[in-house]
Design an enzyme around this catalytic site. Structure first.
Site, mmCIF file in Angstrom:
data_model
loop_
_atom_site.group_PDB
_atom_site.id
_atom_site.type_symbol
_atom_site.label_atom_id
_atom_site.label_comp_id
_atom_site.label_asym_id
_atom_site.label_seq_id
_atom_site.Cartn_x
_atom_site.Cartn_y
_atom_site.Cartn_z
ATOM 1 N N SER A 18 61.380 21.625 6.623
ATOM 2 C CA SER A 18 60.274 22.537 6.934
ATOM 3 C C SER A 18 60.766 23.970 6.753
ATOM 4 O O SER A 18 61.967 24.209 6.589
ATOM 5 C CB SER A 18 59.839 22.333 8.387
ATOM 6 O OG SER A 18 60.908 22.706 9.249
ATOM 7 N N ASP B 283 58.509 20.825 3.342
ATOM 8 C CA ASP B 283 57.430 20.326 4.200
ATOM 9 C C ASP B 283 56.608 21.502 4.722
ATOM 10 O O ASP B 283 57.135 22.487 5.198
ATOM 11 C CB ASP B 283 58.054 19.563 5.384
ATOM 12 C CG ASP B 283 57.026 18.787 6.193
ATOM 13 O OD1 ASP B 283 57.285 18.556 7.385
ATOM 14 O OD2 ASP B 283 55.960 18.446 5.650
ATOM 15 N N ASP C 154 50.605 23.975 2.075
ATOM 16 C CA ASP C 154 49.634 23.548 3.086
ATOM 17 C C ASP C 154 48.667 24.681 3.384
ATOM 18 O O ASP C 154 48.952 25.568 4.189
ATOM 19 C CB ASP C 154 50.342 23.115 4.384
ATOM 20 C CG ASP C 154 49.331 22.679 5.440
ATOM 21 O OD1 ASP C 154 49.767 22.308 6.550
ATOM 22 O OD2 ASP C 154 48.107 22.728 5.161
ATOM 23 N N GLU D 137 47.236 19.574 0.912
ATOM 24 C CA GLU D 137 46.574 18.969 2.089
ATOM 25 C C GLU D 137 45.121 19.403 2.152
ATOM 26 O O GLU D 137 44.797 20.561 1.924
ATOM 27 C CB GLU D 137 47.305 19.360 3.381
ATOM 28 C CG GLU D 137 46.687 18.725 4.626
ATOM 29 C CD GLU D 137 47.566 18.808 5.873
ATOM 30 O OE1 GLU D 137 48.791 18.955 5.735
ATOM 31 O OE2 GLU D 137 47.007 18.741 6.980
ATOM 32 N N GLY E 97 52.159 13.206 10.675
ATOM 33 C CA GLY E 97 51.998 12.799 12.068
ATOM 34 C C GLY E 97 52.056 11.302 12.236
ATOM 35 O O GLY E 97 51.310 10.714 13.000
ATOM 36 N N ALA E 98 52.990 10.672 11.530
ATOM 37 C CA ALA E 98 53.004 9.193 11.493
ATOM 38 C C ALA E 98 54.039 8.569 12.420
ATOM 39 O O ALA E 98 54.211 7.355 12.429
ATOM 40 C CB ALA E 98 53.263 8.722 10.062
ATOM 41 N N ASN F 155 55.366 10.718 6.759
ATOM 42 C CA ASN F 155 56.195 11.742 7.400
ATOM 43 C C ASN F 155 56.624 11.321 8.805
ATOM 44 O O ASN F 155 55.771 10.982 9.639
ATOM 45 C CB ASN F 155 55.431 13.064 7.493
ATOM 46 C CG ASN F 155 55.302 13.762 6.153
ATOM 47 O OD1 ASN F 155 55.488 13.151 5.100
ATOM 48 N ND2 ASN F 155 55.009 15.049 6.174
ATOM 49 N N THR G 241 59.253 13.306 14.675
ATOM 50 C CA THR G 241 59.342 13.155 16.133
ATOM 51 C C THR G 241 60.229 11.983 16.545
ATOM 52 O O THR G 241 61.070 12.125 17.442
ATOM 53 C CB THR G 241 57.932 12.998 16.740
ATOM 54 O OG1 THR G 241 57.211 14.220 16.524
ATOM 55 C CG2 THR G 241 57.985 12.724 18.230
HETATM 56 O O1 LIG Z 1 54.044 15.105 9.735
HETATM 57 C C1 LIG Z 1 55.149 15.444 10.174
HETATM 58 C C2 LIG Z 1 55.844 14.684 11.281
HETATM 59 O O2 LIG Z 1 54.960 14.012 12.115
HETATM 60 P P1 LIG Z 1 55.513 13.375 13.492
HETATM 61 O O3 LIG Z 1 55.513 14.470 14.518
HETATM 62 O O4 LIG Z 1 54.542 12.271 13.817
HETATM 63 O O5 LIG Z 1 56.893 12.849 13.256
HETATM 64 N N1 LIG Z 1 55.815 16.504 9.617
HETATM 65 O O6 LIG Z 1 55.270 17.169 8.577
HETATM 66 C C3 LIG Z 1 57.117 16.951 10.138
HETATM 67 C C4 LIG Z 1 57.041 18.376 10.643
HETATM 68 C C5 LIG Z 1 56.078 18.530 11.790
HETATM 69 C C6 LIG Z 1 56.207 19.881 12.450
HETATM 70 O O7 LIG Z 1 57.550 20.209 12.634
HETATM 71 NA NA NA Z 2 55.043 17.161 3.624
HETATM 72 ZN ZN LIG Z 3 53.208 17.290 8.835
#
Ligand SMILES: O=C(COP(=O)(O)O)N(O)CCCCO
Ligand code: NA
Ligand SMILES: [Zn+2]
EC number: 4.1.2.13
Length: 305
Positions: free
Chosen positions: A49, A80, A102, A132, A209-210, A251, A254
């Site tokens: 990121s 990212d 994004d 996105e 957000g997976a 992705n 977390t």
């Molecule tokens: O989609 C995700 C990760 O999703 P998740 O938080 O479910 O692991 N990312 O793009 C990673 C960065 C998120 C903000 O730092």
């Molecule tokens: Na990405």
């Molecule tokens: Zn993300």
């Protein structure tokens, strides 16, 4: 070997499996992710990121690109959530092979214009682009239809967006959200919407957000002294179903953070006299590697290198 994101994701969508995009900010995460990929003979995407670029600088980007080149499996190095054209140019200069722009928070026309500009620059130097459309947001199932439409990706808009921008893969909003709190219990994932998007968009699709936020990991984090509320992530069956419907890039950040931090807390708690960083970063690295391996098994990318 270092390859573009599209090279990895085109095959994944065509053959019906998913490839993990795992975020890294340091040496231990990078090693854990690449070791897992090599052991599982799985392609993998190393995601940095803008915060990671700020935190690690050249030490991080040089290490990640060099290790990706030497890896025995296909690896893409990915920016990212790139927030600007300038940020994307920096990643291109560092040798990244995939970049996300994004602009999903902007209006449609602005998103198209900004994405198109990045596509031209990235394609000029052989790098592929993730865009996105739609807004990541945990959606309670009972949420009013018009509110869902305002947030989640519109299938027809997605078709037009991809045709007008030339982006190579598309991050869609179907109910997931970043972080450890994705909704009360099992988050609602709009699979029918994903099916309609996939029918109109042949390009590989991306799920942000997976993370699964497994309860066992949450408990271990708490037991080691961590504080976290009522956390919940995406159910494995919902991930498998999304992959079957066209999701190719998944992705995960977390879950890795929780695993690493739980182990650091646990090791330090058990050994108050310890002050050799390798003694608490090493076990944490192993924990991240195990999470990555289990994600690759769930995604079906094992043996696909
Ligand atoms: O989609 C995700 C990760 O999703 P998740 O938080 O479910 O692991 N990312 O793009 C990673 C960065 C998120 C903000 O730092
Ligand atoms: Na990405
Ligand atoms: Zn993300």
């Amino acid at each position: 070997m270092l390859v573009t994101g599209l090279e990895i994701l085109k095959k994944a969508r065509a053959e019906g499996y998913g490839v993990g995009a795992f975020n890294t900010n340091n040496m231990e995460f990078t090693q854990a992710i690449l070791e897992a990929a090599e052991e599982m003979k799985s392609p993998v995407i190393l995601a940095l990121s803008e915060g990671a670029m700020k935190y690690g600088g050249r030490a991080l980007t040089r290490m990640v690109v060099a290790l990706a080149q030497e890896a025995r499996v296909p690896v893409a190095v990915h920016l990212d959530h790139g927030s600007s054209y300038e940020s994307v140019l920096k990643a291109l200069r560092e040798g990244f092979t995939s970049v996300m722009i994004d602009k999903s928070h902007e209006d449609f026309e602005t998103n198209v214009r900004e994405t198109k500009r990045v596509v031209e620059a990235a394609h000029a130097v052989g790098v592929t682009v993730e865009a996105e459309l739609g807004r990541l947001a945990g959606i309670e199932e009972h949420v009013a239809v018009d509110e869902k439409d305002a947030l989640l990706t519109n299938p027809e808009e997605a078709r037009i967006f991809m045709e007008r921008t030339g982006a190579d893969y598309l991050a869609v909003a179907i109910g997931t959200s970043h972080g450890a709190y994705k909704g009360k219990g099992r988050p609602f994932i709009d699979h029918p919407r994903l099916e309609r998007i996939a029918a109109l968009v042949p390009a590989p699709l991306v799920l942000h957000g997976a993370s699964a936020v497994p309860q066992a990991l949450v408990e271990r984090f708490r037991a080691a002294g961590g504080e976290i509320g009522e956390a919940s992530g995406i159910h494995p069956e919902d991930i498998k179903k999304a992959i079957a419907l066209g999701i190719a890039k998944i992705n995960t950040d977390t879950d890795l953070r929780l695993a690493f931090t739980a182990l650091v807390r646990e090791t330090l708690g058990k050994n108050p006299k310890e002050f050799d960083p390798r003694k608490y970063l090493g076990p944490a690295r192993e924990a991240v590697k195990e999470v990555v391996k289990s994600r690759m098994e769930l995604f079906g990318s094992v043996g696909k290198a």
